[in-house]
Write a protein that holds these residues in place. Structure first.
Motif, PDB file in Angstrom:
ATOM      1  N   PHE A  91      53.297  47.327  41.641  1.00  0.00           N
ATOM      2  CA  PHE A  91      53.777  47.400  40.400  1.00  0.00           C
ATOM      3  C   PHE A  91      53.359  46.461  39.367  1.00  0.00           C
ATOM      4  CE2 PHE A  91      57.210  46.847  37.223  1.00  0.00           C
ATOM      5  CZ  PHE A  91      57.039  48.040  36.739  1.00  0.00           C
ATOM      6  N   LEU A  92      53.581  45.002  39.768  1.00  0.00           N
ATOM      7  CA  LEU A  92      53.252  43.970  39.101  1.00  0.00           C
ATOM      8  C   LEU A  92      51.992  43.954  38.543  1.00  0.00           C
ATOM      9  CD1 LEU A  92      55.358  41.209  40.548  1.00  0.00           C
ATOM     10  CD2 LEU A  92      55.647  42.453  38.411  1.00  0.00           C
ATOM     11  N   PHE A  93      50.869  44.176  39.557  1.00  0.00           N
ATOM     12  CA  PHE A  93      49.459  44.174  39.510  1.00  0.00           C
ATOM     13  C   PHE A  93      49.084  45.293  38.276  1.00  0.00           C
ATOM     14  CE2 PHE A  93      45.067  45.181  40.777  1.00  0.00           C
ATOM     15  CZ  PHE A  93      44.596  43.853  40.455  1.00  0.00           C
ATOM     16  N   ILE A  94      49.712  46.464  38.292  1.00  0.00           N
ATOM     17  CA  ILE A  94      49.520  47.391  37.440  1.00  0.00           C
ATOM     18  C   ILE A  94      50.018  46.939  35.903  1.00  0.00           C
ATOM     19  CG2 ILE A  94      50.381  49.885  36.726  1.00  0.00           C
ATOM     20  CD1 ILE A  94      50.178  50.520  39.700  1.00  0.00           C
ATOM     21  N   GLY A 128      48.039  36.233  27.954  1.00  0.00           N
ATOM     22  CA  GLY A 128      47.056  35.861  29.313  1.00  0.00           C
ATOM     23  C   GLY A 128      47.954  34.860  30.352  1.00  0.00           C
ATOM     24  N   ALA A 129      48.802  34.040  29.952  1.00  0.00           N
ATOM     25  CA  ALA A 129      49.934  33.753  30.782  1.00  0.00           C
ATOM     26  C   ALA A 129      50.655  34.441  31.756  1.00  0.00           C
ATOM     27  CB  ALA A 129      50.670  32.552  30.138  1.00  0.00           C
ATOM     28  N   ILE A 130      51.110  35.519  30.997  1.00  0.00           N
ATOM     29  CA  ILE A 130      52.041  36.690  31.787  1.00  0.00           C
ATOM     30  C   ILE A 130      51.046  37.369  32.714  1.00  0.00           C
ATOM     31  CG2 ILE A 130      53.108  38.732  31.615  1.00  0.00           C
ATOM     32  CD1 ILE A 130      54.135  37.837  28.730  1.00  0.00           C
ATOM     33  N   ALA A 131      49.578  37.675  32.231  1.00  0.00           N
ATOM     34  CA  ALA A 131      48.753  38.383  32.890  1.00  0.00           C
ATOM     35  C   ALA A 131      48.181  37.532  34.110  1.00  0.00           C
ATOM     36  CB  ALA A 131      47.671  39.086  32.180  1.00  0.00           C
ATOM     37  N   LEU A 143      51.905  37.400  36.801  1.00  0.00           N
ATOM     38  CA  LEU A 143      52.128  38.435  37.527  1.00  0.00           C
ATOM     39  C   LEU A 143      51.078  38.538  38.812  1.00  0.00           C
ATOM     40  CD1 LEU A 143      52.698  41.027  34.466  1.00  0.00           C
ATOM     41  CD2 LEU A 143      54.617  39.770  36.142  1.00  0.00           C
ATOM     42  N   PRO A 144      50.002  38.499  38.696  1.00  0.00           N
ATOM     43  CA  PRO A 144      48.957  38.530  39.865  1.00  0.00           C
ATOM     44  C   PRO A 144      49.208  37.662  40.892  1.00  0.00           C
ATOM     45  CG  PRO A 144      47.758  38.995  38.047  1.00  0.00           C
ATOM     46  CD  PRO A 144      48.863  38.532  37.633  1.00  0.00           C
ATOM     47  N   ILE A 145      49.738  36.338  40.700  1.00  0.00           N
ATOM     48  CA  ILE A 145      49.995  35.140  41.339  1.00  0.00           C
ATOM     49  C   ILE A 145      51.416  35.603  42.278  1.00  0.00           C
ATOM     50  CG2 ILE A 145      50.884  32.835  41.625  1.00  0.00           C
ATOM     51  CD1 ILE A 145      48.814  32.090  39.366  1.00  0.00           C
ATOM     52  N   ILE A 146      52.309  36.065  41.295  1.00  0.00           N
ATOM     53  CA  ILE A 146      53.562  36.726  42.121  1.00  0.00           C
ATOM     54  C   ILE A 146      53.185  37.959  43.106  1.00  0.00           C
ATOM     55  CG2 ILE A 146      55.826  37.871  41.800  1.00  0.00           C
ATOM     56  CD1 ILE A 146      55.965  36.453  39.135  1.00  0.00           C
ATOM     57  N   THR A 147      52.240  38.744  42.658  1.00  0.00           N
ATOM     58  CA  THR A 147      51.654  39.870  43.480  1.00  0.00           C
ATOM     59  C   THR A 147      50.990  39.308  44.794  1.00  0.00           C
ATOM     60  OG1 THR A 147      51.292  41.025  41.621  1.00  0.00           O
ATOM     61  CG2 THR A 147      50.051  41.768  43.618  1.00  0.00           C
TER      62      THR A 147
END
Length: 155
Positions: free
Chosen positions: A88-91, A138-141, A144-148
């Protein structure tokens, strides 16, 4: 197909993807600090090229490897909330890229290229407004993948 092979493909994709999105942010911010339209235009052009070469190929390998692990490993997604959350976060990150970052990158590239082509010494405020929004999204983007990644590594 071997589980280790599809996991390797998946991890190569993660390295390409995360590496490029982090390095692109560093490049762009370093270029912006120069305030030189030619350097900024060059940076914007390289980011478009590396996004296509590394970010897009990373996403493709992540998807191929993830689907491969799902099928070969017979992973039960219903029972794996961490995987559901990570996907979900990756999407969400992908949506931010497609709807926000890519259009902003194109706008910044056009503005900086025009300024560099006309030998202007400064960029208009529209560039810097777009750059600030690009940094925020960009910071959010990136986060999110780091959390993923964290979620994918922990059951």
């Amino acid at each position: 197909m071997d589980f280790v092979l599809v996991k390797f493909v998946h991890l190569v994709g993660v390295v390409l993807f995360l590496g490029n999105i982090i390095v692109s942010a560093v490049w762009k911010n370093a270029a912006d600090r120069t305030k030189n339209p030619a350097i900024i235009a060059f940076s914007c052009r390289l980011i478009k090229i590396t996004d296509l070469a590394f970010t897009a190929s990373g996403v493709l390998l992540i998807a191929i490897g993830g689907l491969g692990m799902y099928h070969v490993g017979r992973i039960d997604l219903v029972a794996r909330v961490n995987l559901q959350s990570g996907i979900f976060l990756f999407i969400i990150s992908a949506v931010i890229w497609i709807l926000g970052l890519i259009p902003l990158q194109r706008r910044m590239a056009r503005v900086s290229h025009s300024a560099a082509t006309h030998n202007e010494l400064t960029l208009p405020d529209t560039y810097y407004r777009a750059a600030r929004l690009w940094n925020f999204l960009g910071a959010i983007a990136v986060i999110l993948p780091i959390i993923t990644l964290w979620l994918m590594l922990h059951p």
